[in-house]
Motif scaffolding. Structure first.
Motif, short mmCIF file in Angstrom:
data_model
loop_
_atom_site.label_atom_id
_atom_site.label_comp_id
_atom_site.label_asym_id
_atom_site.label_seq_id
_atom_site.Cartn_x
_atom_site.Cartn_y
_atom_site.Cartn_z
N ARG A 261 47.93 32.69 33.69
CA ARG A 261 47.83 31.94 34.94
C ARG A 261 46.46 32.13 35.57
O ARG A 261 45.86 31.18 36.10
CB ARG A 261 48.95 32.37 35.89
N GLY A 262 45.94 33.35 35.49
CA GLY A 262 44.60 33.63 36.00
C GLY A 262 43.52 32.98 35.15
O GLY A 262 42.54 32.44 35.67
N ILE A 263 43.71 33.01 33.83
CA ILE A 263 42.76 32.38 32.91
C ILE A 263 42.63 30.89 33.22
O ILE A 263 41.53 30.36 33.40
CB ILE A 263 43.21 32.57 31.45
N LEU A 264 43.76 30.21 33.27
CA LEU A 264 43.75 28.74 33.42
C LEU A 264 43.30 28.33 34.82
O LEU A 264 42.64 27.29 34.98
CB LEU A 264 45.13 28.18 33.09
N LEU A 284 48.14 26.34 23.71
CA LEU A 284 47.19 26.94 22.78
C LEU A 284 46.71 28.30 23.27
O LEU A 284 46.58 29.25 22.49
CB LEU A 284 46.00 26.01 22.56
N VAL A 285 46.44 28.38 24.56
CA VAL A 285 45.99 29.65 25.15
C VAL A 285 47.02 30.74 24.89
O VAL A 285 46.68 31.86 24.46
CB VAL A 285 45.74 29.49 26.66
N CYS A 286 48.28 30.43 25.12
CA CYS A 286 49.32 31.45 24.99
C CYS A 286 49.72 31.70 23.54
O CYS A 286 50.15 32.81 23.20
CB CYS A 286 50.52 31.07 25.86
N ALA A 287 49.58 30.71 22.69
CA ALA A 287 49.80 30.94 21.25
C ALA A 287 48.77 31.94 20.74
O ALA A 287 49.09 32.82 19.92
CB ALA A 287 49.71 29.63 20.49
N ASP A 288 47.53 31.83 21.21
CA ASP A 288 46.50 32.80 20.83
C ASP A 288 46.83 34.19 21.35
O ASP A 288 46.58 35.20 20.69
CB ASP A 288 45.13 32.35 21.35
N MET A 387 53.56 36.21 28.08
CA MET A 387 53.60 37.00 29.31
C MET A 387 54.50 38.22 29.15
O MET A 387 54.18 39.31 29.64
CB MET A 387 54.06 36.12 30.47
N ARG A 388 55.61 38.05 28.47
CA ARG A 388 56.51 39.19 28.24
C ARG A 388 55.84 40.25 27.37
O ARG A 388 55.90 41.45 27.66
CB ARG A 388 57.81 38.70 27.59
#
Length: 414
Positions: A261-264, A284-288, A387-388
């Protein structure tokens, strides 16, 4: 008639004298270079030039220009070497501590046959790496490789075919070998931030613009420094494993993680990001981030002494403690220059979005007030797993978002 012949004779004498003068000057200059610049001439690659044998004047001018360049390079190298020796006079060498067996400057300097301490940060855009990179660069006698894959564009490198070229370039840079990095150097001529974060190098570039992007100069300059740091924002962790496996490099690598959330939220302020899926797509961000987690668990077991993970939020909330711990991990002395940097860069917000002058306890959490809950909810839907895994708490509603603690106490689960 006699006057004309006399003038012709004197003219011929003048031309012959001029030729003798140039030949003598050339011989004297060549002898000077041979005796005084032999280390420079023997250690750098001088690419062959095509010279027109029918034009000796142009050949002489070209040769003289190249000799002048080598002379300027050597003068800068000698000056910087003296500066580093002064900076390192009172340095506390590890002498076996932190697993680094160095007791003198020569042990860490490549031009003397030593091996520098190489500290690498791996993360993604807007994850706190500019701040962390500058923390490492605050250390004395450090050579900073700032985003060495900048010329690859706005892309995440996850594997072939880009990974091979990227790793080849990174290894060349860490070995101070710029001889085959023409594209990298050409890119830097029009994108000066490739070099201007490297304070020692950029200071010389400002004073000696002609040699700044010359591979012979940068290679020799880099080899003077006992410490190298590098930050990578385009290479994912599973591809970077080959760097950890390089025994000759002996890098120590920290994976820097940030709440998506901070990144985006932070990336929304960068004009180059919104149109590029690798930068702006939460999925894509979270898959990475999930991929990096799986690689991190494996690498922590395989390289327990040279690989570590830290969250940007933890680093920001307690910068002194975490920076000291990270310096010990990297094998660096927690130098007074580093403490001064933290004192001046973690208290108040100064400058724009790329500034490293921040109230560090607040900077990572701007997303809680800057993003509408509807946007946060969309990010959380596709980022729940990431996130988890990395210990970030879900926001329940708009009110909760502005008041809650978004962090759990975290340690990488092996």
């Amino acid at each position: 008639m006699r006057v004309s012949k006399r003038l012709s004779f004197y003219g011929l004498v003048f031309l012959v004298s001029l030729c003798i003068f140039f030949l003598a000057l050339n011989q004297h200059y060549s002898n000077y270079l041979e005796h005084h610049l032999q280390p420079a001439l023997s250690e750098v690659e001088i690419r062959p030039r095509t010279v027109n044998v029918q034009d000796p004047l142009m050949a002489y001018i070209r040769g003289s220009a190249d000799n002048a360049t080598l002379l300027e390079i050597q003068e800068v190298i000698d000056q910087q070497r003296r500066t580093i020796e002064e900076d390192m006079e009172d340095y506390e060498y590890p002498r076996g501590k932190y697993g680094i067996n160095s007791s003198s400057l020569n042990d860490l300097v490549m031009e003397k046959g030593g091996r520098p301490v190489r500290s690498v940060i791996l993360t993604s855009w807007r994850s706190g790496s500019t701040f962390f990179g500058d923390v490492l660069n605050a250390h004395p006698a450090n050579f900073y490789h700032y985003e060495p894959l900048l010329d690859f564009g706005i892309v995440q490198i996850r594997g072939p075919p880009l990974a091979e070229e990227a790793l080849k370039n990174i290894e060349a840079l860490l070995n101070c070998d710029y001889s085959n990095l023409d594209q990298y150097l050409e890119y830097g001529k029009t994108h000066v931030w490739l070099f201007n974060h490297n304070t020692h190098l950029w200071r010389q570039c400002q004073a000696h613009k002609r040699i700044c992007w010359d591979h012979r100069f940068v290679s020799k300059f880099c080899k003077l420094f006992p410490f190298q740091s590098m930050k990578l924002v385009r290479l994912r962790l599973r591809a970077a494993e080959k760097l950890l496996a390089q025994e000759k490099l002996k890098i120590r690598l920290v994976l820097l993680i940030r709440d998506p959330r901070g990144i985006l939220q932070s990336r929304r302020h960068r004009e180059w990001c919104p149109s590029i899926p690798d930068c702006s797509d939460p999925a894509l961000v979270c898959a990475d981030m999930v991929s990096d987690f799986r690689a991190a668990v494996r690498l922590k077991k395989k390289y327990p002494n040279t690989f570590r993970v830290i969250r940007y939020e933890d680093l920001s909330v307690d910068p002194y403690r975490h920076v000291k711990e990270l310096y010990e991990f990297y094998g660096l002395n927690f130098h007074p220059d580093v403490k001064r940097f933290l004192n001046t860069h973690t208290k108040n917000d100064v400058g724009g979005v790329s500034s490293t002058f921040r109230n560090s306890k607040v900077a990572p959490f701007h997303w809680r007030t800057d993003l509408d809950f509807e946007v946060v909810e969309e990010i959380q839907k596709v980022c729940a797993t990431a996130m988890r895994l990395w210990g970030y708490v879900m926001a329940v509603n708009a009110t909760h978002q502005r008041e809650f603690d978004s962090l759990t106490d975290y340690e990488l689960d092996l």
